[in-house]
Design a protein around this motif. Structure first.
Motif, PDB file in Angstrom:
ATOM      1  N   LEU A 168       5.577   4.880   1.402  1.00 51.39           N
ATOM      2  CA  LEU A 168       6.065   6.108   2.047  1.00 51.39           C
ATOM      3  C   LEU A 168       7.025   5.806   3.181  1.00 51.39           C
ATOM      4  O   LEU A 168       8.043   6.483   3.342  1.00 51.39           O
ATOM      5  N   THR A 169       6.722   4.791   3.970  1.00 47.67           N
ATOM      6  CA  THR A 169       7.610   4.425   5.070  1.00 47.67           C
ATOM      7  C   THR A 169       8.947   3.921   4.538  1.00 47.67           C
ATOM      8  O   THR A 169      10.006   4.236   5.097  1.00 47.67           O
ATOM      9  N   ALA A 170       8.916   3.160   3.457  1.00 45.70           N
ATOM     10  CA  ALA A 170      10.164   2.660   2.873  1.00 45.70           C
ATOM     11  C   ALA A 170      11.000   3.796   2.283  1.00 45.70           C
ATOM     12  O   ALA A 170      12.229   3.791   2.377  1.00 45.70           O
ATOM     13  N   LEU A 171      10.344   4.786   1.695  1.00 42.49           N
ATOM     14  CA  LEU A 171      11.073   5.892   1.079  1.00 42.49           C
ATOM     15  C   LEU A 171      11.627   6.879   2.109  1.00 42.49           C
ATOM     16  O   LEU A 171      12.779   7.315   2.007  1.00 42.49           O
TER      17      LEU A 171
ATOM     18  N   GLY B 150       0.816  -1.197   0.000  1.00 39.45           N
ATOM     19  CA  GLY B 150       0.000   0.000   0.000  1.00 39.45           C
ATOM     20  C   GLY B 150       0.852   1.251   0.000  1.00 39.45           C
ATOM     21  O   GLY B 150       2.083   1.219   0.136  1.00 39.45           O
ATOM     22  N   PHE B 151       0.182   2.396  -0.141  1.00 43.05           N
ATOM     23  CA  PHE B 151       0.891   3.670  -0.228  1.00 43.05           C
ATOM     24  C   PHE B 151       1.642   3.986   1.056  1.00 43.05           C
ATOM     25  O   PHE B 151       2.749   4.525   1.019  1.00 43.05           O
TER      26      PHE B 151
ATOM     27  N   TRP C 159       8.762  14.854   5.477  1.00 37.66           N
ATOM     28  CA  TRP C 159       8.837  14.872   4.017  1.00 37.66           C
ATOM     29  C   TRP C 159       7.816  13.935   3.383  1.00 37.66           C
ATOM     30  O   TRP C 159       7.398  14.139   2.243  1.00 37.66           O
ATOM     31  N   ALA C 160       7.404  12.919   4.108  1.00 36.72           N
ATOM     32  CA  ALA C 160       6.363  12.025   3.598  1.00 36.72           C
ATOM     33  C   ALA C 160       5.043  12.774   3.449  1.00 36.72           C
ATOM     34  O   ALA C 160       4.315  12.581   2.470  1.00 36.72           O
TER      35      ALA C 160
END
Length: 75
Positions: free
Chosen positions: A37-40, A32-33, A47-48
């Protein structure tokens, strides 16, 4: 009548985007999104939020432009 049809299409698209698409993607093993976002950006990174808001604004801008373009063709 056209406005009623467009509202119905919008609501059905919104509901399918909220409920159906995540279930299908989860069944296929696509994250999921929030996982992306957590991985990025990592956990609790501001910044997320900025990235998410920019994506939403971009989506609304493109949708608005396409809507105006379609109205010009119909006139």
């Amino acid at each position: 009548m056209k406005k009623k049809d467009s509202i119905l299409a919008f609501v059905s698209g919104l509901l399918s985007g909220i409920f159906v698409v995540p279930l299908l993607l989860g069944a296929l093993g696509i994250p999921g999104f929030e996982v992306v976002l957590t991985a990025l950006f990592g956990e609790r990174n501001p910044w997320a939020i900025v990235f998410s808001v920019l994506l939403i604004v971009l989506f609304l801008f493109v949708t608005n432009r396409l809507s105006k373009k379609g109205e010009q063709k119909n006139v």
